[in-house]
Design a protein around this motif. Structure first.
Motif: not given
Lengths: 111, 117
Positions: A98-99, A101, B33, B35, B45, B48, B56, B58
């Motif tokens: 997980q990125f 930012f 992913y 965003y 985020f 994923y 993921d 979350s």
């Protein structure tokens, strides 16, 4: 909460000057620190990245400085050009992928 | 060698309608992913995915939002019963490496700008 804190929010630099953008983090599990450049209406593009085992990485006019003990890293743009005017994001991630930012810095380079 | 593709680039929906955003990763990438970016904010985020798996989620709101990445075809981010607060730019990124790998790169698409009227 904001995992990666970025400053300044906006920056104006004269052509030929040095642009400096700073980021700070808390999570010591972060092990990859990229910088992204985003032009209006476009997606972020990877600019340069660093791992915590080095203190500096340079690619052309772009340099990342990394201070592991202070949990800070910064982007330096040397000889800034009007074409560098964009929004810059720092980021950090762990092996969970997980990125996180930063909130971005809007850079304007004045001719 | 095409990059990450997203469509549509712009999407206008009335409150209560459904929004479907599509993302085709770069060739050879099996990790996607999503965003969300609000004006004057960074990228947040959301989810994923690997092929046929959500790894993921979350960052996904608990209601109205869902994502999938089927064995064939693009990844889809679906927003049901959209509200004005869903107006944002939604970006997809793909990566050739996934969970457990260190220091991987993500490549972003051009985004879909959703406007809810």
């Amino acid at each position: 909460q904001q995992q990666v804190k970025q400053s300044p929010q906006s920056l104006i630099v004269q052509k030929g000057g040095i642009s400096i953008i700073n980021c700070a983090y808390e999570n010591t599990a972060f092990d990859y620190f990229p910088w992204y450049q985003q032009f209006p209406g476009k997606g972020p593009a990877l600019l340069i990245a660093i791992r915590p085992d080095v203190s500096e990485k340079k690619e052309g006019r772009f340099t990342i400085s990394f201070n592991k003990s202070a949990k800070q890293f910064s982007l330096h743009i040397m000889d800034s050009q009007p074409g560098d005017s964009a929004t810059y994001f720092c980021a950090a991630n762990t092996s969970s992928n997980q990125f996180y930012f930063g909130t971005g810095t809007s850079l304007t380079v004045i001719p | 060698n095409a990059g990450v593709m997203q469509n549509p680039r712009h999407l206008v929906r009335r409150r209560g309608q459904e929004a479907r955003l599509r993302c085709s990763p770069m060739k050879g990438h099996s990790h996607v992913y999503w965003y969300r970016q609000l004006p004057e904010e960074g990228l947040k985020f959301m989810v994923y995915l690997q092929k046929e798996n959500i790894i993921d989620e979350s960052g996904m709101p608990k209601e109205r939002f869902s994502a999938e990445f089927p064995k064939e075809g693009p990844s889809i981010l679906r927003i049901q019963q959209v509200v004005r607060g869903d107006s944002a730019a939604y970006f997809c990124a793909s990566s050739p490496r996934g969970q457990g790998s260190q220091s991987y790169e993500q490549y972003f698409g051009p985004g879909t700008r959703l406007t809810v009227t």
